[in-house]
Write a protein that holds these residues in place. Structure first.
Motif, PDB file in Angstrom:
ATOM      1  N   PRO A 174       0.804  -1.229   0.000  1.00  0.00           N
ATOM      2  CA  PRO A 174       0.000   0.000   0.000  1.00  0.00           C
ATOM      3  C   PRO A 174       0.836   1.278   0.000  1.00  0.00           C
ATOM      4  CG  PRO A 174       0.074  -0.911   2.212  1.00  0.00           C
ATOM      5  CD  PRO A 174       0.792  -1.901   1.324  1.00  0.00           C
ATOM      6  N   LEU A 175       2.132   1.149  -0.029  1.00  0.00           N
ATOM      7  CA  LEU A 175       3.012   2.316  -0.009  1.00  0.00           C
ATOM      8  C   LEU A 175       4.263   2.030  -0.807  1.00  0.00           C
ATOM      9  CD1 LEU A 175       4.757   2.484   3.506  1.00  0.00           C
ATOM     10  CD2 LEU A 175       3.765   0.434   2.511  1.00  0.00           C
ATOM     11  N   GLY A 176       5.060   3.086  -1.009  1.00  0.00           N
ATOM     12  CA  GLY A 176       6.328   2.927  -1.705  1.00  0.00           C
ATOM     13  C   GLY A 176       6.201   3.119  -3.205  1.00  0.00           C
ATOM     14  N   GLU A 177       7.332   3.041  -3.892  1.00  0.00           N
ATOM     15  CA  GLU A 177       7.394   3.185  -5.330  1.00  0.00           C
ATOM     16  C   GLU A 177       8.303   2.114  -5.904  1.00  0.00           C
ATOM     17  OE1 GLU A 177       8.833   7.183  -5.572  1.00  0.00           O
ATOM     18  OE2 GLU A 177      10.952   6.590  -5.376  1.00  0.00           O
ATOM     19  N   VAL A 178       8.098   1.808  -7.173  1.00  0.00           N
ATOM     20  CA  VAL A 178       8.850   0.741  -7.837  1.00  0.00           C
ATOM     21  C   VAL A 178       9.916   1.354  -8.738  1.00  0.00           C
ATOM     22  CG1 VAL A 178       8.723  -1.149  -9.498  1.00  0.00           C
ATOM     23  CG2 VAL A 178       6.968  -0.912  -7.724  1.00  0.00           C
ATOM     24  N   ARG A 179      11.152   0.931  -8.532  1.00  0.00           N
ATOM     25  CA  ARG A 179      12.269   1.298  -9.401  1.00  0.00           C
ATOM     26  C   ARG A 179      12.700   0.046 -10.163  1.00  0.00           C
ATOM     27  NH1 ARG A 179      13.225   6.919  -9.603  1.00  0.00           N
ATOM     28  NH2 ARG A 179      12.340   7.775  -7.668  1.00  0.00           N
ATOM     29  N   TYR A 180      13.196   0.230 -11.387  1.00  0.00           N
ATOM     30  CA  TYR A 180      13.535  -0.946 -12.193  1.00  0.00           C
ATOM     31  C   TYR A 180      14.724  -0.646 -13.093  1.00  0.00           C
ATOM     32  CZ  TYR A 180      11.349   1.191 -16.313  1.00  0.00           C
ATOM     33  OH  TYR A 180      11.058   2.001 -17.372  1.00  0.00           O
ATOM     34  N   THR A 181      15.349  -1.729 -13.598  1.00  0.00           N
ATOM     35  CA  THR A 181      16.420  -1.629 -14.593  1.00  0.00           C
ATOM     36  C   THR A 181      16.146  -2.628 -15.697  1.00  0.00           C
ATOM     37  OG1 THR A 181      17.824  -3.284 -13.509  1.00  0.00           O
ATOM     38  CG2 THR A 181      18.109  -0.977 -12.825  1.00  0.00           C
ATOM     39  N   LEU A 182      16.767  -2.393 -16.856  1.00  0.00           N
ATOM     40  CA  LEU A 182      16.616  -3.278 -18.014  1.00  0.00           C
ATOM     41  C   LEU A 182      17.955  -3.852 -18.473  1.00  0.00           C
ATOM     42  CD1 LEU A 182      14.097  -1.173 -20.149  1.00  0.00           C
ATOM     43  CD2 LEU A 182      13.580  -3.043 -18.574  1.00  0.00           C
ATOM     44  N   ASP A 183      18.988  -3.736 -17.635  1.00  0.00           N
ATOM     45  CA  ASP A 183      20.322  -4.220 -18.025  1.00  0.00           C
ATOM     46  C   ASP A 183      20.851  -5.306 -17.097  1.00  0.00           C
ATOM     47  OD1 ASP A 183      20.800  -2.767 -15.757  1.00  0.00           O
ATOM     48  OD2 ASP A 183      22.209  -1.355 -16.672  1.00  0.00           O
ATOM     49  N   GLY A 184      19.987  -5.851 -16.262  1.00  0.00           N
ATOM     50  CA  GLY A 184      20.404  -6.933 -15.372  1.00  0.00           C
ATOM     51  C   GLY A 184      21.017  -6.480 -14.072  1.00  0.00           C
ATOM     52  N   THR A 185      21.216  -5.174 -13.884  1.00  0.00           N
ATOM     53  CA  THR A 185      21.773  -4.680 -12.631  1.00  0.00           C
ATOM     54  C   THR A 185      20.655  -4.501 -11.611  1.00  0.00           C
ATOM     55  OG1 THR A 185      21.543  -2.377 -13.327  1.00  0.00           O
ATOM     56  CG2 THR A 185      23.637  -3.475 -13.812  1.00  0.00           C
ATOM     57  N   ASN A 186      21.019  -4.522 -10.325  1.00  0.00           N
ATOM     58  CA  ASN A 186      20.026  -4.300  -9.289  1.00  0.00           C
ATOM     59  C   ASN A 186      19.615  -2.831  -9.266  1.00  0.00           C
ATOM     60  OD1 ASN A 186      19.710  -6.909  -8.179  1.00  0.00           O
ATOM     61  ND2 ASN A 186      21.674  -6.704  -7.135  1.00  0.00           N
ATOM     62  N   PRO A 187      18.319  -2.545  -9.124  1.00  0.00           N
ATOM     63  CA  PRO A 187      17.864  -1.158  -9.119  1.00  0.00           C
ATOM     64  C   PRO A 187      18.344  -0.407  -7.882  1.00  0.00           C
ATOM     65  CG  PRO A 187      16.062  -2.638  -8.583  1.00  0.00           C
ATOM     66  CD  PRO A 187      17.213  -3.502  -8.985  1.00  0.00           C
ATOM     67  N   THR A 188      18.502   0.887  -8.037  1.00  0.00           N
ATOM     68  CA  THR A 188      18.863   1.780  -6.941  1.00  0.00           C
ATOM     69  C   THR A 188      17.796   2.855  -6.823  1.00  0.00           C
ATOM     70  OG1 THR A 188      20.107   3.336  -8.307  1.00  0.00           O
ATOM     71  CG2 THR A 188      21.290   1.376  -7.504  1.00  0.00           C
ATOM     72  N   ALA A 189      17.989   3.756  -5.871  1.00  0.00           N
ATOM     73  CA  ALA A 189      17.023   4.833  -5.659  1.00  0.00           C
ATOM     74  C   ALA A 189      16.981   5.800  -6.838  1.00  0.00           C
ATOM     75  CB  ALA A 189      17.360   5.581  -4.372  1.00  0.00           C
ATOM     76  N   THR A 190      17.991   5.759  -7.715  1.00  0.00           N
ATOM     77  CA  THR A 190      18.007   6.650  -8.875  1.00  0.00           C
ATOM     78  C   THR A 190      17.648   5.929 -10.177  1.00  0.00           C
ATOM     79  OG1 THR A 190      20.382   6.282  -9.197  1.00  0.00           O
ATOM     80  CG2 THR A 190      19.733   8.142  -7.792  1.00  0.00           C
ATOM     81  N   SER A 191      17.324   4.638 -10.092  1.00  0.00           N
ATOM     82  CA  SER A 191      16.897   3.904 -11.285  1.00  0.00           C
ATOM     83  C   SER A 191      15.541   4.429 -11.759  1.00  0.00           C
ATOM     84  CB  SER A 191      16.803   2.405 -10.975  1.00  0.00           C
ATOM     85  OG  SER A 191      18.072   1.873 -10.653  1.00  0.00           O
ATOM     86  N   PRO A 192      15.168   4.133 -13.007  1.00  0.00           N
ATOM     87  CA  PRO A 192      13.886   4.632 -13.516  1.00  0.00           C
ATOM     88  C   PRO A 192      12.715   4.247 -12.611  1.00  0.00           C
ATOM     89  CG  PRO A 192      15.187   3.706 -15.296  1.00  0.00           C
ATOM     90  CD  PRO A 192      15.920   3.390 -14.038  1.00  0.00           C
TER      91      PRO A 192
END
Length: 557
Positions: A355-373
């Protein structure tokens, strides 16, 4: 898609309020005194948190509302029955008690127990209770006969290998009413049976969990009828979860199990946000009954289940507290999210089950960070892509990452895929056969090392070979990974690179090969004896992160 945690919360709100079984846990003067006089444990083989969250389980829902629980306890590896039931009896993991598979028998083992009680068994909760209180009534009633291989039967007053789960529950209820045992271990098998026969997460599986729930209700009713409810704790847990029609692998769906306690002195509605393992059970039983625990046990009592105890201070939060994002196309059994796209358009969607938070993702196999899309809507996938996503709250990762593998077959004038042949095997095989001695009964072309495109004549006692070529894009060292249930092998240029043979759940093995750029002979072999069936292959190399074998690099013979 609601998360198991949100489903659980909804169930808690809807649980029927009942008369609590709570009683005083400790003497008023603070003297050391057993919190309770009776402990009843009910283990439901193969019951996952998903089973409780998605089946109609009013009895366990009520126990959760009245007691302490978590849907994030863990089994031990391997996620097979005997290693985990042994851990629940002995307070240690397989490296200590030595039970590493369902084939284990006392006197016939690979790893001897680190310490021995009687008869070459690691000292069990049954032996500890008998040694310290031989006058106590202790019982063991089990549905799966393999459970009886794991302990010395001389230390229980009642020892019943029942014929089916209904008879198991009826024996347990009658024993509680007539003997009022200090400790009783009950094993129910219907959920595991349904998981193997019909698959975890199927209507038949959920019906089996509902059946177990009703039988737990009969056992709770017997506790009331015996007049011992005010001095009894009942604990419900499991040995493992499952994926598809199998278990024994290393996925979270197989590893996570429920752990529920209710009864005398237990905190009402307390979520046990703490690591709990199968081997914590005997330590918890011993602590509740005031029994001295042997030094050899590594398990620790789940003290926070009682209202008189506080949740332990934890510097680090349990990793699965928040559900990870859900990538679509969804995972199906052991097949991860994403999938193979031969002619269809590939589109990525990600859902946040929290019910909270946001989803970050990557498309190059790396783990997402807070600055990922930041995920804001569907994403078109036009080539083979590894997607990783995670939940972020206030700029901090709050969930485990989740992964999707999109394999997109690109247009080509050259044939793509691997030639496959299927072979029938004798009943209950335990290793790959000598294929030169067999004749294929089915054949075709598939786009990857997978069962998804194969039309097999049967599910069990069957083997498949995958043959063709792999185009290596650059000279260098390549790592190959093969995961399967049951055994498998992978060859490059006729040489064994990965050996994952044997009778087991989905486990992964790896190997390396130094390869020149260009085309190389490729072969994979797989067999299934019974139960779950799956196979998949990955690779990585110069400029290539680990991913499923790219179908664009494979060509049939």
């Amino acid at each position: 898609m609601p998360s198991p945690r949100l489903n659980l919360a909804a169930k808690l709100l809807g649980a029927v309020a009942a008369v609590g079984l709570a009683g005083p846990a400790l003497a008023q003067n603070g003297a050391a005194q057993p919190p309770v006089r009776h402990v009843i444990f009910v283990g439901v083989d193969g019951m996952s948190p998903d089973g409780i969250n998605n089946a109609d389980t009013p009895v366990m829902d009520q126990m959760i509302a009245e007691g302490g629980s978590t849907m994030h306890a863990r089994s031990v590896l391997p996620t097979s029955s005997s290693p985990n039931w042994a851990s629940m009896l002995t307070g240690v993991d397989p490296s200590q008690h030595g039970v590493t598979s369902n084939d284990w028998r006392v006197g016939d083992f690979t790893i001897p127990a680190s310490v021995t009680g009687s008869g070459n068994f690691f000292p069990s909760i049954f032996q500890i209770l008998h040694d310290q209180h031989p006058e106590w009534e202790v019982g063991s009633i089990y549905d799966w006969d393999g459970f009886g291989n794991l302990y010395d039967h001389r230390f229980v007053d009642l020892d019943v290998d029942a014929d089916g789960h209904a008879e198991t529950a009826a024996h347990a209820a009658d024993y509680i009413r007539t003997k009022r045992p200090q400790f009783l271990f009950v094993h129910l098998d219907q959920a595991d049976h349904a998981g193997h026969a019909d698959g975890h997460g199927t209507p038949e599986y959920y019906a089996a969990v509902e059946s177990a729930d009703a039988e737990i209700g009969l056992i709770r009713q017997a506790i009331e009828q015996a007049g011992i409810a005010e001095e009894t704790v009942i604990i419900v847990s499991s040995d493992h979860g499952g994926v598809g029609k199998g278990h024994g692998g290393e996925s979270l769906a197989e590893l996570e199990i429920p752990w529920i306690a209710a009864g005398a002195g237990v905190a009402r509605g307390r979520e046990l946000e703490m690591p709990i393992s199968t081997y914590d059970l005997p330590a918890t039983v011993a602590w509740l009954l005031g029994i001295e625990r042997p030094y050899a046990w590594i398990g620790r009592p789940v003290r926070a289940a009682l209202a008189s105890e506080e949740l332990p201070k934890q510097t680090y939060k349990v990793s699965s507290f928040y559900a990870p994002p859900v990538i679509s196309p969804l995972a199906q059994g052991n097949d991860p999210a994403g999938g193979l796209f031969v002619e269809d358009r590939a589109e990525l969607t990600i859902a946040n089950p929290n019910p909270l938070g946001e989803v970050r993702y990557t498309l190059d196999g790396t783990n997402p960070t807070a600055t990922s899309p930041l995920y804001q809507g569907p994403v078109a996938i036009t080539q083979s892509t590894i997607v990783r996503s995670a939940l972020y709250i206030d700029g901090t990762q709050a969930s485990m990452p989740t992964t999707g593998y999109f394999r997109v077959l690109e247009p080509s004038d050259e044939p793509r895929g691997l030639s496959w042949n299927a072979y029938l095997l004798p009943e209950d095989p335990v290793r790959l056969p000598v294929f030169d001695e067999l004749e294929p009964v089915a054949s075709g072309v598939t786009h990857e090392v997978s069962l998804s495109e194969l039309d097999l004549p049967r599910d069990n006692a069957i083997a498949v070979t995958f043959d063709g070529f792999i185009d290596i894009p650059a000279t260098g060292t390549y790592d190959f990974y093969l995961a399967s249930d049951d055994g498998s092998k992978l060859y490059i240029d006729g040489k064994t690179v990965v050996d994952n043979d044997g009778d087991h759940g989905v486990i992964m093995k790896a190997g390396s090969a130094q390869l020149e750029a260009g085309r190389h002979a490729f072969r994979a072999e797989w067999f299934n004896g019974g139960g779950g069936a799956w196979v998949g292959a990955w690779f990585q190399g110069p400029g290539i992160v680990r991913q499923f074998l790219d179908p664009n690099l494979l060509s049939p013979r």
